[in-house]
Design an enzyme around this catalytic site. Structure first.
Site, PDB file in Angstrom:
ATOM      1  N   HIS A  19      10.882 -10.402  -2.006  1.00 27.55           N
ATOM      2  CA  HIS A  19      11.118  -9.729  -0.728  1.00 27.55           C
ATOM      3  C   HIS A  19      10.789 -10.705   0.399  1.00 27.55           C
ATOM      4  O   HIS A  19      10.403 -11.854   0.147  1.00 27.55           O
ATOM      5  CB  HIS A  19      10.358  -8.409  -0.640  1.00 27.55           C
ATOM      6  CG  HIS A  19       8.864  -8.502  -0.784  1.00 27.55           C
ATOM      7  ND1 HIS A  19       8.071  -9.281   0.035  1.00 27.55           N
ATOM      8  CD2 HIS A  19       8.017  -7.911  -1.662  1.00 27.55           C
ATOM      9  CE1 HIS A  19       6.805  -9.145  -0.310  1.00 27.55           C
ATOM     10  NE2 HIS A  19       6.740  -8.335  -1.351  1.00 27.55           N
ATOM     11  N   HIS A  22       7.567 -12.915   0.375  1.00 26.98           N
ATOM     12  CA  HIS A  22       7.610 -14.154  -0.418  1.00 26.98           C
ATOM     13  C   HIS A  22       8.407 -15.230   0.314  1.00 26.98           C
ATOM     14  O   HIS A  22       8.016 -16.394   0.362  1.00 26.98           O
ATOM     15  CB  HIS A  22       8.268 -13.912  -1.786  1.00 26.98           C
ATOM     16  CG  HIS A  22       7.665 -12.809  -2.587  1.00 26.98           C
ATOM     17  ND1 HIS A  22       8.321 -11.624  -2.805  1.00 26.98           N
ATOM     18  CD2 HIS A  22       6.470 -12.703  -3.218  1.00 26.98           C
ATOM     19  CE1 HIS A  22       7.551 -10.836  -3.556  1.00 26.98           C
ATOM     20  NE2 HIS A  22       6.421 -11.462  -3.811  1.00 26.98           N
ATOM     21  N   CYS A 128      -8.567  -4.116 -12.268  1.00 28.39           N
ATOM     22  CA  CYS A 128      -7.338  -3.631 -11.617  1.00 28.39           C
ATOM     23  C   CYS A 128      -6.157  -4.309 -12.289  1.00 28.39           C
ATOM     24  O   CYS A 128      -6.041  -5.539 -12.258  1.00 28.39           O
ATOM     25  CB  CYS A 128      -7.333  -3.938 -10.119  1.00 28.39           C
ATOM     26  SG  CYS A 128      -5.735  -3.529  -9.345  1.00 28.39           S
ATOM     27  N   CYS A 131      -3.953  -6.280  -9.806  1.00 33.31           N
ATOM     28  CA  CYS A 131      -4.533  -7.572  -9.400  1.00 33.31           C
ATOM     29  C   CYS A 131      -4.665  -8.521 -10.598  1.00 33.31           C
ATOM     30  O   CYS A 131      -4.836  -9.712 -10.413  1.00 33.31           O
ATOM     31  CB  CYS A 131      -5.929  -7.401  -8.808  1.00 33.31           C
ATOM     32  SG  CYS A 131      -6.014  -6.657  -7.180  1.00 33.31           S
ATOM     33  N   CYS A 153      -8.826   0.224  -6.329  1.00 34.38           N
ATOM     34  CA  CYS A 153      -8.745  -1.144  -5.810  1.00 34.38           C
ATOM     35  C   CYS A 153      -8.435  -1.081  -4.314  1.00 34.38           C
ATOM     36  O   CYS A 153      -7.524  -0.373  -3.894  1.00 34.38           O
ATOM     37  CB  CYS A 153      -7.644  -1.892  -6.554  1.00 34.38           C
ATOM     38  SG  CYS A 153      -7.210  -3.457  -5.791  1.00 34.38           S
ATOM     39  N   HIS A 156      -4.746  -2.365  -3.788  1.00 39.79           N
ATOM     40  CA  HIS A 156      -3.626  -1.595  -4.337  1.00 39.79           C
ATOM     41  C   HIS A 156      -3.760  -0.094  -4.176  1.00 39.79           C
ATOM     42  O   HIS A 156      -2.781   0.629  -4.348  1.00 39.79           O
ATOM     43  CB  HIS A 156      -3.425  -1.941  -5.813  1.00 39.79           C
ATOM     44  CG  HIS A 156      -2.959  -3.351  -6.010  1.00 39.79           C
ATOM     45  ND1 HIS A 156      -3.815  -4.382  -6.268  1.00 39.79           N
ATOM     46  CD2 HIS A 156      -1.718  -3.881  -5.913  1.00 39.79           C
ATOM     47  CE1 HIS A 156      -3.127  -5.508  -6.359  1.00 39.79           C
ATOM     48  NE2 HIS A 156      -1.861  -5.241  -6.135  1.00 39.79           N
ATOM     49  N   LYS A 304       1.904  -3.266   4.914  1.00 38.55           N
ATOM     50  CA  LYS A 304       2.145  -4.508   4.188  1.00 38.55           C
ATOM     51  C   LYS A 304       3.390  -4.341   3.320  1.00 38.55           C
ATOM     52  O   LYS A 304       3.574  -3.331   2.665  1.00 38.55           O
ATOM     53  CB  LYS A 304       0.941  -4.831   3.302  1.00 38.55           C
ATOM     54  CG  LYS A 304       1.067  -6.196   2.651  1.00 38.55           C
ATOM     55  CD  LYS A 304       0.070  -6.398   1.517  1.00 38.55           C
ATOM     56  CE  LYS A 304       0.379  -7.703   0.791  1.00 38.55           C
ATOM     57  NZ  LYS A 304      -0.102  -7.745  -0.571  1.00 38.55           N
ATOM     58  N   LYS A 307       6.992  -3.946  -2.858  1.00 42.39           N
ATOM     59  CA  LYS A 307       8.076  -3.254  -3.511  1.00 42.39           C
ATOM     60  C   LYS A 307       7.662  -1.840  -3.890  1.00 42.39           C
ATOM     61  O   LYS A 307       8.418  -0.892  -3.754  1.00 42.39           O
ATOM     62  CB  LYS A 307       8.480  -4.029  -4.767  1.00 42.39           C
ATOM     63  CG  LYS A 307       9.887  -3.756  -5.182  1.00 42.39           C
ATOM     64  CD  LYS A 307      10.233  -4.611  -6.393  1.00 42.39           C
ATOM     65  CE  LYS A 307      11.526  -4.147  -7.012  1.00 42.39           C
ATOM     66  NZ  LYS A 307      11.445  -4.117  -8.471  1.00 42.39           N
TER      67      LYS A 307
HETATM   68 ZN   LIG Z   1      -5.676  -4.401  -7.184  1.00 38.33          ZN
END
Ligand SMILES: [Zn+2]
Length: 525
Positions: A19, A22, A128, A131, A153, A156, A304, A307
């Site tokens: 996306h 990146h 996680c 992660c 997390c 996330h 942020k 996806k």
């Molecule tokens: Zn995480």
């Protein structure tokens, strides 16, 4: 042999499709690489893909293919094509499933094991999956909504799993003081300042030993002395920067490229690069990189880009409308590099129109059109300079210096702002000098020549300075100025010499090609 300027993007995780977050990292790295090439330095620019780990394995299984098949598919259909979409000029592309990487990673880890830097132990902690990391208690927050009452997390927002496993540990705790000394002696190692402060605060708490192997799944590089374990995906991934540079395989190449000059990373992966990676290198007696630069997050609608949150925008969605040059320009100009930045369609459209189509594109087409009309397309020799030309030349020289210095500060937004002082000055110069009015007086033919030659010179300087950010448009501009024949290829023009006024050769054939930034056909306008 001269040392290459070596820059890297993170290697991207094949679990996702690319996306614009990146692409932003890659474009920034590419800009810095191209600028250093424009300085006529030896540059080596690496990008690639991170293909191991539990997330890839699970995604592949969910799609009914092997993880290798999944990785191959994503690399060929998504990750390599996106580099074309955004005009990346990387010198190499490493995949962590390649033998050249796998074999060297095993050697590196074996080397640490033989040196007593790795030991066997039991680990218990909160893991996680997103992660691929055990989280410290301070990294966890209370869940909300469907996860209320659970620890999640903080990155996330998803629940962590409590895991316990026997695995191998890297004695990272032994590197707390050495790292703090290193940061002290190398204040530029972690940038920007906010990132450095975060890393210092983290390391000052004292580092824990790092679990570097997994035995609960098998998609990874086997631990050489214990085939029931694979190497933790982050240890595997970080080593790409060394294996691609020839570590353990091509000593000459490694000597030429290593250490890396700048690792560009998103701030969410800062600790891996600024703490674990240098500790691993210290343990192996390999010199440390010069700099880790953490850029901010790209926000869409205040969130942020990701996806999973459905805010992921594919780069081609933007380049299809605006082109790769405008994509590159926009993200580097509109966001203060290192800070978070927001993307919006309105903003990119407004900047395209004001800065690229009207500011730069119109300047180039007007100058070429007037040289065509008044001098039959032959660049006229200038007559005596007035204060106006001296002032324009001074702006050009300062733009070169300021932009070059901004690149050394890793501040692309400031570099482009500096270049734009010349776009504005050249437009202002033409507005004030009114060549179309001067052209009506036959007696002022030499003055007209001076005005148009000077305007063309400003465009020459702009072509050199903007080549690293908009290679397609500047190639057209260079062609339009008839500069190739007189001065050689655009890429061979050294930045340091760009501000020397009067390089264009009178008589050169100036042509008015297609618009550098054509008017947009936007739906709903
Ligand atoms: Zn995480």
């Amino acid at each position: 042999m001269p040392q290459a300027f070596y820059v890297t993007t993170p290697i991207y995780y094949v679990n996702d499709a690319p996306h614009i977050g990146h692409a932003y990292t890659t474009v920034a790295t590419d800009f810095i690489a191209r600028w250093h090439r424009q300085r006529q330095e030896d540059v080596w620019f690496l990008t690639g893909t991170d293909e191991h780990g539990e997330k890839v394995l699970r995604t592949a299984q969910a799609n009914g293919v092997t993880p290798q098949e999944w990785a191959d598919r994503l690399v060929e259909t998504a990750w390599k094509p996106v580099l074309q979409t955004i005009d990346a000029s990387n010198d190499d592309f490493i995949r962590t499933t390649e033998d050249r990487h796998v074999e060297r990673v095993k050697e590196f880890i074996q080397h640490l094991y033989d040196k007593g830097e790795i030991f066997e132990g039991t680990y218990e902690g909160y893991y996680c999956v997103a992660c691929e990391e055990y989280k410290q208690p301070g990294d966890l927050v209370e869940g909300t909504g469907e996860y209320a009452g659970q620890l999640v997390c903080s990155i996330h927002g998803r629940p962590v799993e409590k895991l316990s496993e026997t695995n191998y540990f890297f004695r990272m705790s032994a590197y707390t003081e050495r790292l703090l000394d290193f940061y002290e002696q190398n204040p530029g190692f972690v940038q920007p300042e906010s990132a450095r402060n975060e890393v210092l605060a983290f390391v000052r708490q004292g580092l824990q030993d790092l679990s570097i192997s997994r035995s609960t799944f098998d998609w990874g590089i086997t631990v050489p002395w214990d085939e029931s374990h694979i190497i933790y995906v982050w240890v595997d991934a970080l080593l790409n920067y060394a294996t691609a540079a020839g570590y353990g395989a091509d000593e000459e190449k490694f000597a030429r490229t290593w250490p890396a000059d700048i690792h560009f990373v998103g701030k969410d992966i800062l600790r891996f690069h600024a703490v674990i990676w240098p500790a691993m290198l210290m343990a192996a007696d390999v010199p440390l990189p010069q700099k880790v630069f953490a850029h901010g997050w790209l926000l869409v609608g205040g969130e942020k880009m990701s996806k999973s949150k459905l805010t992921g925008i594919a780069p081609a969605q933007i380049t299809d409308t605006f082109g790769s040059d405008a994509f590159r320009y926009y993200f580097l100009r509109a966001i203060a590099f290192g800070n978070d930045g927001s993307f919006s369609w309105e903003d990119i459209a407004a900047r395209y129109q004001a800065e690229l189509a009207n500011g730069l594109g119109n300047l180039a087409s007007r100058v070429a059109a007037m040289i065509g009309r008044y001098f039959d397309g032959a660049l006229p020799a200038p007559g005596p300079q007035t204060d106006a030309e001296t002032a324009l030349a001074a702006v050009a020289a300062k733009a070169v210096q300021d932009a070059d210095a901004a690149v050394d500060r890793v501040a692309p937004h400031e570099a482009l702002a500096a270049v734009w002082t010349l776009v504005d000055a050249a437009n202002g110069y033409i507005t004030e000098q009114q060549p179309w009015a001067v052209a009506k007086d036959e007696a002022q033919h030499e003055r007209l020549a001076t005005i148009l030659y000077s305007s063309a010179e400003a465009l020459r300087v702009l072509a050199v300075l903007l080549n690293p950010v908009m290679p397609k448009a500047t190639a057209k501009l260079w062609e339009s100025l008839g500069a190739e024949k007189a001065l050689g290829t655009l890429s061979a023009q050294p930045v340091a010499d760009a501000g020397r006024w009067g390089q264009l050769v009178a008589g050169a054939e100036v042509t008015k090609g297609d618009a550098l930034f054509p008017r947009l056909e936007l739906n709903g306008d």
